[in-house]
Design a protein around this motif. Structure first.
Motif, PDB file in Angstrom:
ATOM      1  N   UNK A   1      43.645  54.906  46.985  1.00  0.00           N
ATOM      2  CA  UNK A   1      43.296  53.932  48.021  1.00  0.00           C
ATOM      3  C   UNK A   1      41.775  53.881  48.090  1.00  0.00           C
ATOM      4  N   UNK A   2      41.207  52.725  47.766  1.00  0.00           N
ATOM      5  CA  UNK A   2      39.749  52.590  47.699  1.00  0.00           C
ATOM      6  C   UNK A   2      39.259  51.638  48.784  1.00  0.00           C
ATOM      7  N   UNK A   3      38.189  52.026  49.457  1.00  0.00           N
ATOM      8  CA  UNK A   3      37.520  51.163  50.433  1.00  0.00           C
ATOM      9  C   UNK A   3      36.309  50.534  49.766  1.00  0.00           C
ATOM     10  N   UNK A   4      36.171  49.221  49.886  1.00  0.00           N
ATOM     11  CA  UNK A   4      35.016  48.547  49.292  1.00  0.00           C
ATOM     12  C   UNK A   4      34.736  47.241  50.011  1.00  0.00           C
ATOM     13  N   UNK A   5      33.448  46.820  49.958  1.00  0.00           N
ATOM     14  CA  UNK A   5      33.100  45.480  50.441  1.00  0.00           C
ATOM     15  C   UNK A   5      32.793  44.570  49.253  1.00  0.00           C
ATOM     16  N   UNK A   6      32.907  45.133  48.047  1.00  0.00           N
ATOM     17  CA  UNK A   6      32.603  44.406  46.819  1.00  0.00           C
ATOM     18  C   UNK A   6      33.881  43.731  46.307  1.00  0.00           C
ATOM     19  N   UNK A   7      33.907  42.398  46.373  1.00  0.00           N
ATOM     20  CA  UNK A   7      35.116  41.662  45.993  1.00  0.00           C
ATOM     21  C   UNK A   7      35.456  41.858  44.514  1.00  0.00           C
ATOM     22  N   UNK A   8      34.430  41.807  43.641  1.00  0.00           N
ATOM     23  CA  UNK A   8      34.680  41.971  42.207  1.00  0.00           C
ATOM     24  C   UNK A   8      35.293  43.338  41.921  1.00  0.00           C
ATOM     25  N   UNK A   9      34.794  44.345  42.615  1.00  0.00           N
ATOM     26  CA  UNK A   9      35.305  45.700  42.434  1.00  0.00           C
ATOM     27  C   UNK A   9      36.777  45.764  42.815  1.00  0.00           C
ATOM     28  N   UNK A  10      37.112  45.211  43.977  1.00  0.00           N
ATOM     29  CA  UNK A  10      38.501  45.220  44.445  1.00  0.00           C
ATOM     30  C   UNK A  10      39.402  44.440  43.495  1.00  0.00           C
ATOM     31  N   UNK A  11      38.929  43.259  43.041  1.00  0.00           N
ATOM     32  CA  UNK A  11      39.751  42.405  42.191  1.00  0.00           C
ATOM     33  C   UNK A  11      39.998  43.048  40.823  1.00  0.00           C
ATOM     34  N   UNK A  12      39.001  43.764  40.305  1.00  0.00           N
ATOM     35  CA  UNK A  12      39.142  44.340  38.969  1.00  0.00           C
ATOM     36  C   UNK A  12      39.931  45.650  38.984  1.00  0.00           C
ATOM     37  N   UNK A  13      39.905  46.373  40.103  1.00  0.00           N
ATOM     38  CA  UNK A  13      40.541  47.691  40.162  1.00  0.00           C
ATOM     39  C   UNK A  13      41.973  47.667  40.685  1.00  0.00           C
ATOM     40  N   UNK A  14      42.218  46.909  41.735  1.00  0.00           N
ATOM     41  CA  UNK A  14      43.413  47.108  42.542  1.00  0.00           C
ATOM     42  C   UNK A  14      44.649  46.386  42.021  1.00  0.00           C
ATOM     43  N   UNK A  15      45.810  47.020  42.252  1.00  0.00           N
ATOM     44  CA  UNK A  15      47.093  46.344  42.045  1.00  0.00           C
ATOM     45  C   UNK A  15      47.352  45.382  43.200  1.00  0.00           C
ATOM     46  N   UNK A  16      46.989  45.831  44.413  1.00  0.00           N
ATOM     47  CA  UNK A  16      47.084  44.973  45.600  1.00  0.00           C
ATOM     48  C   UNK A  16      45.866  45.214  46.485  1.00  0.00           C
TER      49      UNK A  16
END
Length: 349
Positions: A186-201
């Motif tokens: 479970x990762x917390x981020x404000x970086x949209x690219x980071x979230x989009x590239x890493x997360x399943x959801x």
């Protein structure tokens, strides 16, 4: 695996979390995305045991997590600052948690060796943190977190201290590691690219509430609220009312075609969102489209960003095209898009 139900947390007059409910599956890479101060780190701290909610429940495999002390939870938290011990070697940093558990020395040595091999730091086991690069220190922090084999690994802005190229490399590394070790991240981020590239959801947070939970592609292409449409990626938004024609009727631009994401009543205040890459630039003499003039052209390697001034609109329209663009500032153009490439969402959400 992890069920968060109705979590509320207040700090005086400030409501950091307002009835947040989420379910996270076994082996999932789940991102909490949102601007600073939206409550995502507070939720992470509640899961880890460093904050106590005012109401709500958190269960792990059906067991009450909030009843356990932080050190009794099968959870590791990787801090934004990495929090490595400067006087210890890489191997000692990684072994620290296992030594505190008083595991046999041979087992500690074996597990530390295995995890350093996994993160590619076997050759650096004897170095101190100050002898490592930022990316290497981040791997040490990751190794220390996963060596204890937690059920859940929490990461708070894990890549924010890295430069752009190292960050891109570590995004791939994180994803590879997560698949290899099979731990739920479970990762917390404000970086949209980071979230989009890493997360399943991804769960998008705003002012203590979850606005949408979806897979990255669905979140980008089918935002359900104004906030998500505006926050996740670049978007061109036009406000008006939903017309009987199935388009958004605006005062300045007439009817703008798009596809509603759900049934809307005629006359409902609505928003039309068009992503920059979905827009097509045409000659000013073309029949259909919004008329405008090119303000600026910026080249970003593989993509060009073109700002177009459209009369009646305060903010320029952003267009993205592959490669270098031949259009020049000052050129008169028309903007065109396919109906299915624009989404229509209610304004009141």
């Amino acid at each position: 695996m992890l069920k968060i139900d109705g979590i509320t947390r207040r700090f005086g007059d400030v409501t950091a979390l307002d009835g947040v409910s989420l379910e996270i599956g076994q082996g999932e890479f789940f991102a909490l995305l949102g601007p600073s101060g939206c409550g995502k780190t507070t939720l992470l701290r509640i899961i880890a045991g460093f904050e106590t909610p005012d109401s709500g429940t958190v269960t792990l495999d059906g067991q009450d997590l909030l009843a356990r002390q932080p050190n009794q939870r099968p959870i590791s938290l990787m801090f934004q600052s990495y929090a490595l011990f400067p006087h210890m070697t890489v191997a000692k940093n990684v072994a620290y948690g296992l030594e505190r558990e008083k595991l046999p020395r041979q087992e500690i040595k074996q597990r530390v060796g295995e995890v350093l091999e996994t993160v590619g730091l076997s050759a650096h086991a004897g170095r101190k943190p100050q002898q490592l690069s930022g990316g290497q220190r981040q791997r040490v922090a990751l190794a220390r977190s996963i060596v204890k084999r937690p059920r859940l690994l929490l990461l708070d802005e894990p890549l924010s201290a890295l430069d752009k190229k190292v960050r891109a490399d570590m995004q791939l590394e994180l994803k590879r590691l997560q698949h290899e070790v099979g731990i739920t991240f479970v990762v917390v981020t404000h970086d949209q690219e980071e979230a989009m590239s890493l997360a399943d959801r991804i769960a998008v947070f705003d002012t203590g509430q979850v606005r949408q939970v979806d897979e990255p592609v669905a979140l980008y292409e089918r935002p359900r609220t104004r906030f998500v449409a505006d926050f996740v990626g670049a978007n061109n938004l036009f406000e008006g009312t939903f017309g009987a024609e199935g388009a958004v009727r605006t005062e300045d631009f007439g009817l703008l075609p798009g596809r509603p994401l759900r049934e809307l009543e005629t006359g409902t205040r609505a928003l039309l969102g068009i992503r920059p890459e979905k827009l097509e630039l045409r000659d000013a003499s073309a029949g259909r489209g919004l008329r405008g003039s090119v303000l600026d052209v910026s080249f970003y390697g593989g993509v060009s960003h073109i700002s177009v001034d459209v009369p009646g609109r305060a903010k320029p329209v952003l267009v993205a095209v592959q490669g270098a663009s031949e259009v020049k500032p000052g050129a008169e153009v028309k903007l065109h898009w396919k109906t299915d490439d624009a989404v229509i969402i209610p304004v009141d959400q």
